[in-house]
Write a protein that holds these residues in place. Structure first.
Motif: not given
Length: 531
Positions: A368, A329-331, A361, A352, A354-355, A349, A364-365
Protein backbone atom coordinates in the motif's frame (compact mmCIF):
# COMPACT_ATOMS: atom_id res chain seq x y z
CA UNK A 1 -7.20 6.90 -18.08
CA UNK A 2 -8.94 10.25 -18.46
CA UNK A 3 -6.54 13.16 -18.08
CA UNK A 4 -7.52 16.76 -17.41
CA UNK A 5 -5.35 19.86 -17.12
CA UNK A 6 -6.56 22.48 -14.62
CA UNK A 7 -5.03 25.96 -14.85
CA UNK A 8 -5.54 28.52 -12.10
CA UNK A 9 -4.01 31.95 -12.70
CA UNK A 10 -4.08 35.48 -11.35
CA UNK A 11 -1.89 38.56 -11.68
CA UNK A 12 0.96 37.12 -9.61
CA UNK A 13 0.82 33.32 -9.93
CA UNK A 14 -0.05 30.46 -12.28
CA UNK A 15 -0.80 26.96 -11.01
CA UNK A 16 -1.27 23.84 -13.12
CA UNK A 17 -2.69 20.53 -11.92
CA UNK A 18 -2.64 17.33 -13.97
CA UNK A 19 -5.63 15.16 -13.04
CA UNK A 20 -5.92 11.45 -13.80
CA UNK A 21 -9.44 10.13 -13.28
CA UNK A 22 -10.13 13.19 -11.13
CA UNK A 23 -7.06 12.80 -8.88
CA UNK A 24 -4.22 15.36 -9.01
CA UNK A 25 -0.97 13.59 -9.93
CA UNK A 26 1.23 16.58 -10.79
CA UNK A 27 1.33 20.16 -9.55
CA UNK A 28 3.27 23.02 -11.11
CA UNK A 29 3.52 26.53 -9.65
CA UNK A 30 5.07 29.55 -11.34
CA UNK A 31 5.21 33.02 -9.86
CA UNK A 32 5.08 35.70 -12.55
CA UNK A 33 7.84 37.67 -10.84
CA UNK A 34 10.03 34.54 -10.68
CA UNK A 35 9.59 32.72 -13.98
CA UNK A 36 11.50 29.47 -14.43
CA UNK A 37 14.70 29.69 -16.46
CA UNK A 38 14.87 26.10 -17.78
CA UNK A 39 14.90 26.24 -21.57
CA UNK A 40 16.12 29.84 -21.72
CA UNK A 41 19.13 30.57 -23.92
CA UNK A 42 21.73 33.10 -22.72
CA UNK A 43 24.84 34.72 -24.03
CA UNK A 44 27.16 34.20 -21.08
CA UNK A 45 30.75 34.70 -20.01
CA UNK A 46 32.98 32.03 -18.48
CA UNK A 47 34.10 33.40 -15.12
CA UNK A 48 35.97 30.39 -13.78
CA UNK A 49 37.36 27.14 -15.18
CA UNK A 50 37.88 24.29 -12.71
CA UNK A 51 39.99 21.41 -14.10
CA UNK A 52 39.64 19.57 -10.80
CA UNK A 53 35.88 19.39 -11.31
CA UNK A 54 36.03 19.26 -15.13
CA UNK A 55 33.52 22.11 -15.15
CA UNK A 56 33.22 25.86 -15.50
CA UNK A 57 31.09 28.58 -13.96
CA UNK A 58 29.34 30.89 -16.38
CA UNK A 59 27.76 34.27 -15.68
CA UNK A 60 24.39 34.39 -17.48
CA UNK A 61 22.99 37.42 -15.68
CA UNK A 62 20.91 35.73 -12.98
CA UNK A 63 21.55 35.66 -9.23
CA UNK A 64 24.09 32.81 -9.22
CA UNK A 65 26.56 31.73 -11.86
CA UNK A 66 25.60 28.64 -13.82
CA UNK A 67 27.45 25.31 -13.75
CA UNK A 68 28.70 23.84 -17.05
CA UNK A 69 30.08 20.27 -17.00
CA UNK A 70 32.74 19.48 -19.61
CA UNK A 71 30.57 16.98 -21.53
CA UNK A 72 27.89 19.66 -21.83
CA UNK A 73 30.49 22.12 -23.13
CA UNK A 74 31.96 20.13 -26.02
CA UNK A 75 30.34 19.55 -29.45
CA UNK A 76 27.32 17.24 -29.37
CA UNK A 77 28.69 14.74 -31.93
CA UNK A 78 31.31 13.71 -29.39
CA UNK A 79 28.49 12.80 -27.02
CA UNK A 80 26.61 10.89 -29.70
CA UNK A 81 29.69 8.83 -30.45
CA UNK A 82 29.64 7.62 -26.85
CA UNK A 83 25.88 7.06 -26.47
CA UNK A 84 23.29 4.79 -27.98
CA UNK A 85 20.13 6.19 -29.47
CA UNK A 86 17.98 5.42 -26.46
CA UNK A 87 20.07 7.83 -24.43
CA UNK A 88 19.15 10.77 -26.62
CA UNK A 89 16.10 9.96 -28.72
CA UNK A 90 13.47 10.53 -26.07
CA UNK A 91 10.97 13.19 -25.19
CA UNK A 92 12.35 16.26 -23.41
CA UNK A 93 10.25 15.19 -20.41
CA UNK A 94 12.22 11.93 -20.27
CA UNK A 95 15.71 12.86 -21.41
CA UNK A 96 18.98 11.03 -20.94
CA UNK A 97 20.28 10.94 -17.37
CA UNK A 98 22.47 14.03 -17.09
CA UNK A 99 21.11 14.92 -13.68
CA UNK A 100 23.94 15.18 -11.18
CA UNK A 101 21.65 13.98 -8.39
CA UNK A 102 21.83 10.58 -10.03
CA UNK A 103 25.52 10.93 -10.71
CA UNK A 104 26.43 10.65 -7.05
CA UNK A 105 25.03 7.12 -6.68
CA UNK A 106 27.44 4.20 -6.98
CA UNK A 107 25.57 1.36 -8.62
CA UNK A 108 28.47 -0.95 -9.33
CA UNK A 109 27.81 -3.24 -6.38
CA UNK A 110 24.31 -4.24 -7.54
CA UNK A 111 23.46 -6.92 -10.03
CA UNK A 112 20.41 -5.22 -11.49
CA UNK A 113 18.83 -1.79 -11.64
CA UNK A 114 15.14 -1.17 -12.25
CA UNK A 115 14.32 1.69 -14.57
CA UNK A 116 10.69 2.10 -15.60
CA UNK A 117 10.13 -1.54 -14.76
CA UNK A 118 12.97 -2.90 -16.92
CA UNK A 119 16.30 -4.27 -15.79
CA UNK A 120 19.79 -3.75 -17.09
CA UNK A 121 23.33 -4.25 -15.90
CA UNK A 122 25.37 -1.07 -15.30
CA UNK A 123 28.48 -0.75 -17.43
CA UNK A 124 30.08 2.10 -15.54
CA UNK A 125 30.12 3.76 -12.16
CA UNK A 126 26.92 5.73 -11.56
CA UNK A 127 25.26 7.54 -14.46
CA UNK A 128 27.74 10.30 -15.25
CA UNK A 129 29.77 9.80 -18.38
CA UNK A 130 33.51 10.08 -17.98
CA UNK A 131 34.91 13.45 -19.13
CA UNK A 132 35.42 13.35 -22.88
CA UNK A 133 37.94 16.19 -22.82
CA UNK A 134 39.87 18.44 -20.46
CA UNK A 135 37.75 21.46 -19.55
CA UNK A 136 40.83 23.71 -19.71
CA UNK A 137 41.20 22.84 -23.40
CA UNK A 138 37.51 23.48 -24.12
CA UNK A 139 36.86 26.79 -22.34
CA UNK A 140 38.89 29.79 -21.22
CA UNK A 141 38.12 32.36 -18.55
CA UNK A 142 36.47 35.38 -20.14
CA UNK A 143 35.21 33.43 -23.16
CA UNK A 144 31.73 34.36 -24.40
CA UNK A 145 29.48 31.40 -25.16
CA UNK A 146 25.85 30.58 -25.94
CA UNK A 147 24.30 28.31 -23.30
CA UNK A 148 20.89 26.93 -22.38
CA UNK A 149 19.59 26.24 -18.88
CA UNK A 150 18.76 22.56 -18.47
CA UNK A 151 18.11 22.56 -14.72
CA UNK A 152 16.79 25.28 -12.41
CA UNK A 153 18.95 26.72 -9.63
CA UNK A 154 18.23 24.53 -6.61
CA UNK A 155 19.07 25.58 -3.06
CA UNK A 156 22.60 26.93 -3.07
CA UNK A 157 23.38 25.44 -6.49
CA UNK A 158 23.39 27.56 -9.61
CA UNK A 159 21.58 26.61 -12.79
CA UNK A 160 22.87 23.59 -14.73
CA UNK A 161 23.90 24.74 -18.22
CA UNK A 162 24.60 23.13 -21.55
CA UNK A 163 25.90 24.24 -24.94
CA UNK A 164 23.83 21.46 -26.54
CA UNK A 165 20.87 23.72 -27.18
CA UNK A 166 17.49 22.07 -27.72
CA UNK A 167 14.41 23.98 -28.90
CA UNK A 168 11.19 22.06 -28.15
CA UNK A 169 8.10 22.35 -30.28
CA UNK A 170 4.83 20.52 -30.01
CA UNK A 171 5.97 17.45 -31.98
CA UNK A 172 9.70 17.97 -32.45
CA UNK A 173 12.79 19.10 -30.62
CA UNK A 174 15.36 20.87 -32.76
CA UNK A 175 19.01 20.08 -31.92
CA UNK A 176 21.13 22.72 -33.71
CA UNK A 177 24.48 20.97 -33.23
CA UNK A 178 23.37 17.35 -33.70
CA UNK A 179 23.35 15.86 -37.19
CA UNK A 180 20.96 13.15 -36.09
CA UNK A 181 17.25 12.25 -36.17
CA UNK A 182 16.06 10.45 -33.06
CA UNK A 183 12.62 9.07 -32.38
CA UNK A 184 11.11 8.78 -28.93
CA UNK A 185 11.53 5.26 -27.59
CA UNK A 186 7.84 5.38 -26.63
CA UNK A 187 6.94 5.12 -30.32
CA UNK A 188 7.31 1.38 -30.72
CA UNK A 189 5.96 0.60 -34.20
CA UNK A 190 8.98 0.14 -36.56
CA UNK A 191 7.11 1.33 -39.66
CA UNK A 192 6.00 4.54 -37.93
CA UNK A 193 9.50 5.17 -36.58
CA UNK A 194 10.93 4.82 -40.08
CA UNK A 195 8.27 7.15 -41.53
CA UNK A 196 9.10 9.83 -38.99
CA UNK A 197 12.84 9.47 -39.60
CA UNK A 198 12.39 9.86 -43.34
CA UNK A 199 10.30 13.00 -42.95
CA UNK A 200 12.78 14.73 -40.67
CA UNK A 201 15.89 13.52 -42.47
CA UNK A 202 14.86 15.59 -45.50
CA UNK A 203 14.50 18.67 -43.28
CA UNK A 204 18.06 18.47 -41.93
CA UNK A 205 20.35 21.29 -43.02
CA UNK A 206 23.83 22.40 -41.91
CA UNK A 207 24.18 19.73 -39.23
CA UNK A 208 20.84 20.43 -37.57
CA UNK A 209 19.11 17.43 -36.02
CA UNK A 210 15.74 16.59 -34.53
CA UNK A 211 14.16 14.48 -31.83
CA UNK A 212 10.65 13.30 -32.64
CA UNK A 213 8.42 13.50 -29.58
CA UNK A 214 5.92 10.85 -28.59
CA UNK A 215 2.91 12.99 -29.52
CA UNK A 216 4.14 13.06 -33.15
CA UNK A 217 3.03 9.47 -33.69
CA UNK A 218 0.75 9.31 -36.78
CA UNK A 219 0.81 13.12 -37.18
CA UNK A 220 0.48 14.34 -40.75
CA UNK A 221 3.72 14.97 -42.66
CA UNK A 222 2.70 18.54 -43.55
CA UNK A 223 2.28 19.44 -39.87
CA UNK A 224 5.70 18.00 -38.98
CA UNK A 225 7.47 19.80 -41.82
CA UNK A 226 5.77 23.08 -40.89
CA UNK A 227 6.94 22.80 -37.30
CA UNK A 228 10.47 21.82 -38.38
CA UNK A 229 10.70 24.99 -40.51
CA UNK A 230 9.33 27.11 -37.67
CA UNK A 231 11.93 25.73 -35.24
CA UNK A 232 14.76 26.27 -37.74
CA UNK A 233 13.66 29.89 -38.18
CA UNK A 234 13.62 30.28 -34.41
CA UNK A 235 17.18 28.92 -34.23
CA UNK A 236 18.30 31.30 -36.99
CA UNK A 237 16.96 34.22 -34.94
CA UNK A 238 18.71 32.96 -31.80
CA UNK A 239 21.99 32.58 -33.69
CA UNK A 240 21.73 36.10 -35.03
CA UNK A 241 20.92 37.66 -31.66
CA UNK A 242 23.53 35.57 -29.86
CA UNK A 243 26.37 36.57 -32.19
CA UNK A 244 26.74 40.05 -30.69
CA UNK A 245 25.42 42.35 -28.03
CA UNK A 246 25.89 42.69 -24.28
CA UNK A 247 27.18 39.86 -22.13
CA UNK A 248 25.51 38.42 -20.15
CA UNK A 249 22.11 38.71 -21.82
CA UNK A 250 18.94 36.68 -22.36
CA UNK A 251 18.71 35.60 -26.00
CA UNK A 252 15.62 33.39 -25.93
CA UNK A 253 12.98 32.94 -23.22
CA UNK A 254 10.88 29.80 -23.13
CA UNK A 255 7.09 29.92 -22.77
CA UNK A 256 5.41 30.62 -19.45
CA UNK A 257 3.62 27.81 -17.63
CA UNK A 258 0.31 28.33 -19.45
CA UNK A 259 1.74 27.82 -22.94
CA UNK A 260 4.18 25.14 -21.78
CA UNK A 261 1.15 23.23 -20.52
CA UNK A 262 -0.40 23.40 -23.99
CA UNK A 263 2.85 22.41 -25.67
CA UNK A 264 4.16 19.70 -23.34
CA UNK A 265 1.15 18.26 -21.50
CA UNK A 266 -1.65 18.32 -24.04
CA UNK A 267 -2.09 15.06 -26.00
CA UNK A 268 -4.79 12.71 -27.25
CA UNK A 269 -4.96 11.30 -23.72
CA UNK A 270 -6.00 14.71 -22.34
CA UNK A 271 -9.76 15.11 -22.41
CA UNK A 272 -9.90 18.78 -21.40
CA UNK A 273 -7.89 21.84 -20.50
CA UNK A 274 -9.91 23.91 -18.04
CA UNK A 275 -8.81 27.50 -17.27
CA UNK A 276 -10.31 29.95 -14.82
CA UNK A 277 -9.03 32.85 -16.96
CA UNK A 278 -10.63 33.88 -20.27
CA UNK A 279 -7.28 35.40 -21.28
CA UNK A 280 -5.47 32.07 -20.79
CA UNK A 281 -8.24 30.32 -22.72
CA UNK A 282 -7.66 32.62 -25.70
CA UNK A 283 -3.87 32.30 -25.55
CA UNK A 284 -4.02 28.50 -25.55
CA UNK A 285 -6.66 28.49 -28.29
CA UNK A 286 -4.58 30.75 -30.53
CA UNK A 287 -1.47 28.67 -29.87
CA UNK A 288 -3.06 25.28 -30.46
CA UNK A 289 -5.75 25.65 -33.12
CA UNK A 290 -3.30 25.18 -36.01
CA UNK A 291 -2.13 21.94 -34.45
CA UNK A 292 -5.49 20.63 -33.22
CA UNK A 293 -8.48 21.79 -35.31
CA UNK A 294 -10.86 20.41 -32.67
CA UNK A 295 -9.14 22.22 -29.79
CA UNK A 296 -12.21 24.32 -28.96
CA UNK A 297 -14.17 21.23 -27.96
CA UNK A 298 -11.48 20.26 -25.43
CA UNK A 299 -10.72 23.72 -24.03
CA UNK A 300 -13.09 25.46 -21.66
CA UNK A 301 -13.33 28.33 -19.20
CA UNK A 302 -14.31 27.43 -15.64
CA UNK A 303 -17.50 29.23 -14.54
CA UNK A 304 -18.08 27.63 -11.13
CA UNK A 305 -18.72 29.56 -7.92
CA UNK A 306 -15.95 27.85 -5.94
CA UNK A 307 -12.29 28.56 -6.83
CA UNK A 308 -11.25 26.07 -9.50
CA UNK A 309 -8.69 24.22 -7.35
CA UNK A 310 -11.25 23.83 -4.55
CA UNK A 311 -13.87 22.52 -6.98
CA UNK A 312 -11.54 19.81 -8.29
CA UNK A 313 -10.08 18.89 -4.88
CA UNK A 314 -6.60 20.14 -5.69
CA UNK A 315 -6.21 22.41 -2.65
CA UNK A 316 -6.66 19.43 -0.34
CA UNK A 317 -3.88 17.53 -2.12
CA UNK A 318 -1.59 20.57 -1.93
CA UNK A 319 -2.13 20.65 1.85
CA UNK A 320 -1.33 16.91 2.04
CA UNK A 321 1.77 17.44 -0.08
CA UNK A 322 3.17 19.80 2.54
CA UNK A 323 2.65 17.39 5.43
CA UNK A 324 5.52 15.31 6.74
CA UNK A 325 3.22 12.41 7.60
CA UNK A 326 0.91 10.86 5.01
CA UNK A 327 -1.71 8.38 6.23
CA UNK A 328 -2.57 5.21 4.31
CA UNK A 329 -6.13 3.91 4.07
CA UNK A 330 -5.24 0.85 6.15
CA UNK A 331 -4.13 2.96 9.10
CA UNK A 332 -0.42 2.79 8.34
CA UNK A 333 1.53 5.88 7.32
CA UNK A 334 4.68 7.11 5.65
CA UNK A 335 7.04 9.84 6.86
CA UNK A 336 8.72 11.99 4.21
CA UNK A 337 11.79 13.97 5.27
CA UNK A 338 13.45 16.15 2.64
CA UNK A 339 17.06 17.17 3.21
CA UNK A 340 19.35 19.03 0.85
CA UNK A 341 21.25 15.93 -0.31
CA UNK A 342 18.51 13.30 -0.24
CA UNK A 343 14.95 12.44 0.77
CA UNK A 344 14.25 9.73 3.35
CA UNK A 345 10.88 7.94 3.38
CA UNK A 346 9.94 5.72 6.31
CA UNK A 347 7.05 3.23 6.20
CA UNK A 348 5.21 2.53 9.47
CA UNK A 349 2.38 0.17 10.41
CA UNK A 350 0.55 2.77 12.51
CA UNK A 351 -2.90 1.54 13.52
CA UNK A 352 -3.00 -1.36 11.05
CA UNK A 353 -2.88 -4.77 12.77
CA UNK A 354 -3.79 -7.07 9.87
CA UNK A 355 -5.89 -10.23 9.90
CA UNK A 356 -3.49 -13.15 9.49
CA UNK A 357 0.27 -13.54 9.94
CA UNK A 358 2.74 -10.78 10.81
CA UNK A 359 4.58 -11.27 7.51
CA UNK A 360 1.34 -10.87 5.51
CA UNK A 361 0.44 -7.74 7.49
CA UNK A 362 3.84 -6.15 6.86
CA UNK A 363 3.78 -7.03 3.17
CA UNK A 364 0.29 -5.58 2.78
CA UNK A 365 1.36 -2.29 4.40
CA UNK A 366 4.49 -2.09 2.23
CA UNK A 367 2.49 -2.70 -0.95
CA UNK A 368 0.00 0.00 0.00
CA UNK A 369 2.88 2.34 0.83
CA UNK A 370 4.46 1.72 -2.60
CA UNK A 371 1.49 3.29 -4.41
CA UNK A 372 1.41 6.29 -2.08
CA UNK A 373 5.18 6.83 -2.30
CA UNK A 374 5.13 6.83 -6.11
CA UNK A 375 2.18 9.23 -6.02
CA UNK A 376 3.79 11.59 -3.50
CA UNK A 377 7.13 11.66 -5.35
CA UNK A 378 5.37 12.82 -8.48
CA UNK A 379 2.93 15.17 -6.74
CA UNK A 380 5.65 16.83 -4.66
CA UNK A 381 8.20 16.62 -7.51
CA UNK A 382 10.83 15.19 -5.20
CA UNK A 383 14.08 14.59 -7.06
CA UNK A 384 17.61 13.46 -6.40
CA UNK A 385 18.57 10.56 -4.15
CA UNK A 386 15.67 8.89 -2.35
CA UNK A 387 16.00 6.28 0.41
CA UNK A 388 12.91 4.24 1.29
CA UNK A 389 12.84 2.27 4.54
CA UNK A 390 10.13 -0.36 4.17
CA UNK A 391 9.07 -2.46 7.15
CA UNK A 392 11.37 -5.50 7.32
CA UNK A 393 10.10 -8.60 5.53
CA UNK A 394 11.62 -12.03 6.14
CA UNK A 395 10.44 -13.55 2.85
CA UNK A 396 12.61 -12.92 -0.22
CA UNK A 397 9.52 -13.40 -2.43
CA UNK A 398 7.70 -10.65 -0.53
CA UNK A 399 10.66 -8.30 -0.87
CA UNK A 400 10.73 -8.98 -4.61
CA UNK A 401 6.99 -8.37 -4.79
CA UNK A 402 7.34 -4.96 -3.14
CA UNK A 403 10.28 -4.03 -5.37
CA UNK A 404 8.41 -5.00 -8.53
CA UNK A 405 5.33 -3.10 -7.34
CA UNK A 406 7.43 0.04 -6.88
CA UNK A 407 8.95 -0.28 -10.36
CA UNK A 408 5.48 -0.71 -11.83
CA UNK A 409 4.07 2.29 -9.93
CA UNK A 410 6.92 4.50 -11.15
CA UNK A 411 6.14 3.72 -14.79
CA UNK A 412 3.43 6.39 -14.65
CA UNK A 413 5.99 9.05 -13.68
CA UNK A 414 7.13 11.35 -16.49
CA UNK A 415 10.44 11.97 -14.68
CA UNK A 416 13.16 9.38 -15.10
CA UNK A 417 13.72 7.08 -12.14
CA UNK A 418 16.28 4.41 -11.33
CA UNK A 419 15.86 1.86 -8.52
CA UNK A 420 18.65 -0.16 -6.94
CA UNK A 421 17.72 -3.54 -5.50
CA UNK A 422 16.55 -3.68 -1.88
CA UNK A 423 19.43 -3.92 0.59
CA UNK A 424 19.79 -6.61 3.23
CA UNK A 425 18.41 -4.26 5.88
CA UNK A 426 15.29 -3.45 3.85
CA UNK A 427 16.31 -0.12 2.30
CA UNK A 428 15.63 0.80 -1.30
CA UNK A 429 17.88 3.38 -2.92
CA UNK A 430 16.55 5.18 -5.95
CA UNK A 431 16.97 8.39 -7.89
CA UNK A 432 14.43 10.59 -9.61
CA UNK A 433 15.49 13.15 -12.16
CA UNK A 434 15.22 16.69 -10.86
CA UNK A 435 14.88 19.60 -13.28
CA UNK A 436 12.83 22.05 -11.21
CA UNK A 437 12.42 22.65 -7.50
CA UNK A 438 10.12 20.49 -5.40
CA UNK A 439 6.64 21.70 -4.54
CA UNK A 440 7.62 22.02 -0.88
CA UNK A 441 10.59 24.25 -1.66
CA UNK A 442 8.43 26.45 -3.90
CA UNK A 443 5.57 26.87 -1.44
CA UNK A 444 7.49 27.05 1.84
CA UNK A 445 10.55 28.66 3.40
CA UNK A 446 12.67 27.91 6.43
CA UNK A 447 10.93 28.57 9.72
CA UNK A 448 12.28 31.88 11.10
CA UNK A 449 12.08 30.39 14.59
CA UNK A 450 14.08 27.20 14.15
CA UNK A 451 15.98 28.37 11.00
CA UNK A 452 14.99 25.27 9.09
CA UNK A 453 16.40 22.77 11.60
CA UNK A 454 12.99 21.44 12.51
CA UNK A 455 13.67 21.76 16.24
CA UNK A 456 14.66 24.30 18.91
CA UNK A 457 16.75 23.88 22.04
CA UNK A 458 14.81 22.87 25.14
CA UNK A 459 14.22 25.41 27.91
CA UNK A 460 16.55 23.45 30.18
CA UNK A 461 19.37 23.54 27.61
CA UNK A 462 19.03 27.30 27.05
CA UNK A 463 18.79 27.94 30.80
CA UNK A 464 22.09 26.18 31.49
CA UNK A 465 23.76 27.89 28.53
CA UNK A 466 22.60 31.24 29.90
CA UNK A 467 23.89 30.55 33.42
CA UNK A 468 27.25 29.43 32.05
CA UNK A 469 27.45 32.64 30.00
CA UNK A 470 26.81 34.70 33.15
CA UNK A 471 29.58 32.89 35.03
CA UNK A 472 31.94 33.35 32.08
CA UNK A 473 31.38 37.12 32.20
CA UNK A 474 31.64 37.42 36.00
CA UNK A 475 34.94 35.50 36.09
CA UNK A 476 36.63 38.15 33.95
CA UNK A 477 34.47 41.22 34.78
CA UNK A 478 32.98 41.13 38.31
CA UNK A 479 29.79 43.18 38.64
CA UNK A 480 27.25 43.96 41.34
CA UNK A 481 24.26 43.49 39.02
CA UNK A 482 23.64 41.36 35.94
CA UNK A 483 20.59 42.18 33.77
CA UNK A 484 19.53 39.25 31.56
CA UNK A 485 16.93 39.88 28.83
CA UNK A 486 15.23 36.71 27.57
CA UNK A 487 11.97 35.31 26.23
CA UNK A 488 8.99 35.20 28.59
CA UNK A 489 8.97 31.40 28.59
CA UNK A 490 12.67 31.35 29.45
CA UNK A 491 12.18 33.79 32.34
CA UNK A 492 9.34 31.67 33.73
CA UNK A 493 11.49 28.54 33.50
CA UNK A 494 14.41 30.19 35.32
CA UNK A 495 12.17 31.20 38.23
CA UNK A 496 10.63 27.74 38.44
CA UNK A 497 13.57 25.40 37.86
CA UNK A 498 16.93 27.11 38.46
CA UNK A 499 16.44 29.21 41.59
CA UNK A 500 19.09 27.28 43.51
CA UNK A 501 21.67 27.65 40.72
CA UNK A 502 20.99 31.40 40.45
CA UNK A 503 21.38 31.89 44.21
CA UNK A 504 24.67 29.95 44.17
CA UNK A 505 26.08 32.17 41.39
CA UNK A 506 24.94 35.32 43.21
CA UNK A 507 26.64 34.17 46.45
CA UNK A 508 29.84 33.00 44.76
CA UNK A 509 30.35 36.19 42.70
CA UNK A 510 28.70 38.67 45.07
CA UNK A 511 26.23 39.84 42.45
CA UNK A 512 22.52 40.09 41.74
CA UNK A 513 20.97 38.45 38.65
CA UNK A 514 17.93 40.35 37.33
CA UNK A 515 15.86 38.48 34.68
CA UNK A 516 13.97 40.70 32.21
CA UNK A 517 11.19 39.06 30.16
CA UNK A 518 10.89 40.14 26.50
CA UNK A 519 7.89 38.89 24.56
CA UNK A 520 9.62 39.51 21.23
CA UNK A 521 12.69 37.37 22.02
CA UNK A 522 13.28 33.96 20.44
CA UNK A 523 13.52 31.17 23.00
CA UNK A 524 17.23 30.68 22.28
CA UNK A 525 18.06 34.40 22.30
CA UNK A 526 19.20 36.27 25.40
CA UNK A 527 21.24 39.39 26.16
CA UNK A 528 23.45 39.94 29.22
CA UNK A 529 24.31 43.44 30.47
CA UNK A 530 26.36 44.20 33.62
CA UNK A 531 26.72 47.36 35.68
Amino acid sequence: MVNTLIINSNHTEVRLAVLKNGTPVELHVERRADRQVVGNVYRGRVVRVLPGMQAAFVDIGIERTGFLYVNDAIPRPAILANSDENDIAVDPDDEEDTDDTANTVDLTDTSEIYRSGKTFTPQRRGFRQAPLANIAEVLKTGQEILVQVQKEPLGQKGARLTRHIALPGRYLVLMPFTDHVGVSHRIAEPVERERLRDILASEQHNGIGFIVRTVAEEVDEIVLRREAKMLMQLWANIEKRGASGPVPSLIFEDFDLVLRAARDFFSEEVEKIICDSAEDHKRISDFMKKLYPDIESRLEVYRGRLPIFDHYGVEIEIARALDRRVWLKSGGYIIIDQAEALTAIDVNSGRFVGKSSLEDTITQINLEAVKEIAYQLRLRNIGGIIIIDFIDMTSADNREQVLNALALALEQDRAKTAIVRMSEIGLIEMTRKRVRDSLGNILTEDCPYCKGRGFVKSLATVAHELLRAIVRILVTSPSRRVHVSMSSSMAAYLYAATTAEIEQIETTYNTQIIPVARDSFHREHYEIVTD
